[in-house]
Design an enzyme around this catalytic site. Structure first.
Site, PDB file in Angstrom:
ATOM      1  CB  SER A 283      -0.582   0.573   1.541  1.00  0.00           C
ATOM      2  OG  SER A 283      -1.922   1.265   1.255  1.00  0.00           O
ATOM      3  CG  ASP A 294       7.963   4.561 -11.619  1.00  0.00           C
ATOM      4  OD1 ASP A 294       7.900   2.954 -11.885  1.00  0.00           O
ATOM      5  OD2 ASP A 294       6.417   4.686 -11.739  1.00  0.00           O
ATOM      6  CE  LYS A 308      -5.090  -2.257   0.309  1.00  0.00           C
ATOM      7  NZ  LYS A 308      -5.905  -0.841   1.033  1.00  0.00           N
TER       8      LYS A 308
END
Length: 520
Positions: A283, A294, A308
């Site tokens: 999460s 990224d 999740k």
């Protein structure tokens, strides 16, 4: 005009049909509930009937939509809200007695004189020692609204009489940062246990502390971090990223795309960063990790995270209960969906996913993890290949090392021999240890667990017919035992930072991260 009139009539007719259909469904539910309540052969609890009906609806949805009662909701939110009302102690149960490990600094118990090593035997004249009372029931008796008073009867080593303390309950902070320390010269280490309301402030306090000690680079440890508040993860990611850098976005069928971007005012825009994850990182942990990866702001070390990536909206009911309904997915800046695949209504299959990954060999070799070309994405600055399909795949894979802990060690740890022996040892020797090791650095360098303690644990196991299969296994177990025991003693004399400072020297993921700072 005539065409517009026809369209308006059609829309009105559709809306009317839709409303009528919805009313029919609600009427159907109402009739069913009324029939069961009024006609069923046995008496029924109407509240439970309604709650079971809600649970029945959502169990056919995704694995993370959930309903919780008022009591469950309160217990679930406490670790995230940053505080709860109570007496302010860390404790453990030893021989059916509550043993105070540490009172919270400046908390209600410390203010009235309760100290580490005290045994609380009754609460408001009700015995809690020697009566097989559950830990949950003891906590319920100790906790209560801020400002209320509770009477505690305490047995203290060296004091003949039972001591009585009147403690006024207060707000007790819940820490979400497990450890902050300099792991190597110029390299800081912060372990985030969960993402709650106070996590960002705790994190920045840790950063300030480490910078004063000469930190230039940082390890952010998210191993076993199951997530929490999105806003906390976004705030921390903001500290690392440049202005307008995308951190995460959400999108769902009825929820429009919502983007979270960095403001460019962070305090960690320079210096190397390594994020640590494993299969239990989920999460909010994956949001922070995905943003760092990224945006090519740092490297990720460990094993593929949990996966999740579903956004829940809390829907509160008047009685304090709550429906947490999934409304969207989380996406990393490159466009990867964090959520791993699932089959609606098949909760068991989803729950067994980690076990399947374990049996498939994913925890031991990166080569056992295969991604389709359709799941290929690219980081935004260096255009490195990363993969979607659920969870975050680290840049540097570290296999699960099953050789660290022997089967013999796992058995004695599971039966609480280590914890119980440690509690008794620290309780018996706290003053002596504090006098001999006034600071942690001296303890770290020169303290060794007495061999007699290790021998005692092995004897306890032998009485229960638990023995090592060979002398080699015994010697390896003793090495792990001494490390674990030393860390536990440090925890009880100081805090969790000292515990992890010892244990991390044997953590393969942490050690791999340290080598990266030396290489780059």
């Amino acid at each position: 005009m005539k065409r517009l009139f026809v369209i308006s009539v059609l829309i009105a007719a559709y809306s009317s049909v839709f409303a009528q259909s919805r009313d029919n469904l609600m009427r159907k539910l109402f009739i069913a509930e009324s029939a069961i309540k009024g006609l069923y052969v046995d008496s029924v609890d109407e509240n439970k009937l309604v709650e079971d009906g809600i649970r029945g609806m959502i169990e056919k949805l995704d694995p993370h939509s959930a309903y919780s009662t008022a009591k469950e909701t309160k217990a679930m939110n406490e670790p995230l809200n940053g505080s709860f009302d109570g007496i302010g102690i860390q404790f453990n149960m030893q021989a059916d007695t509550l043993l105070v490990i540490q009172p919270v600094l400046n908390g209600p118990s410390e203010k009235v004189g309760i100290i580490a090593g005290d045994r609380i035997i009754s609460v408001n004249d009700t015995a809690i020692a020697g009566v097989n009372m559950s830990k949950e029931e003891i906590m319920r008796r100790l906790r209560g609204p801020k400002g209320t008073k509770v009477k505690l009867s305490v047995v203290r080593r060296g004091i003949k009489d039972v001591l009585t303390f009147i403690v006024t309950r207060d707000k007790i902070p819940v820490k979400t940062i497990d450890a902050v320390y300099m792991i190597r010269p110029q390299v800081g280490y912060i372990r985030i246990g969960s993402f709650g309301m106070t996590t960002y402030d705790e994190f920045m306090e840790g950063v300030d502390k480490l910078k004063k000690q000469g930190m230039k680079d940082l390890v952010v440890d998210l191993q076993e971090n199951g997530g929490g508040y999105l806003v906390a993860a976004v705030q921390i990611a903001n500290e690392f990223l440049k202005k307008h850098d995308l951190i995460v976005y959400t999108k769902g069928r009825a929820a429009e795309r919502q983007e979270f971007k960095a403001e460019g005012n962070g305090h960690l825009l320079d210096g190397k960063v390594v994020v640590l994850i494993n299969e239990f990182s989920a999460s909010a942990s994956e949001i922070l990790t995905g943003a760092i990866q990224d945006q090519d702001r740092g490297l990720v070390v460990g094993r593929r995270s949990f996966g999740k990536g579903l956004v829940q909206r809390p829907i509160e009911f008047d009685d304090g209960s709550m429906l947490r309904l999934t409304i969207a997915h989380y996406y990393t800046p490159s466009g990867r969906c964090i959520q791993k695949p699932y089959t609606k209504g098949n909760q068991l299959d989803y729950a067994l996913d980690l076990e399947k990954r374990y049996k498939h060999g994913e925890f031991y070799s990166a080569d056992s993890i295969h991604f389709a070309d359709s799941l290929k994405y690219y980081t935004l600055r260096k255009h490195r290949t990363v993969y979607g399909g659920g969870g975050i795949m680290p840049d540097y894979f570290v296999p699960l090392d099953t050789t660290i802990y022997t089967p013999f060690y796992r058995q004695i740890a599971a039966r609480s021999y280590i914890i119980n022996t440690n509690l008794k040892y620290v309780d018996d020797n706290r003053k002596q240890l504090k006098a001999q090791y006034p600071d942690f650095q001296k303890f770290l360098v020169s303290y060794e667990i007495p061999q007699a303690l290790v021998d005692d644990i092995i004897k306890q196991a032998a009485k229960d017919k638990i023995k090592p299969k060979s002398d080699e296994e015994l010697q390896k177990t003793i090495k792990s035992l001494k490390l674990q025991m030393k860390a536990l003693v440090a925890r009880d004399l100081w805090d969790m930072s000292e515990y992890f400072q010892i244990m991390n020297e044997n953590n393969t993921i942490v050690q791999r991260a340290i080598t990266l700072f030396a290489q780059n």
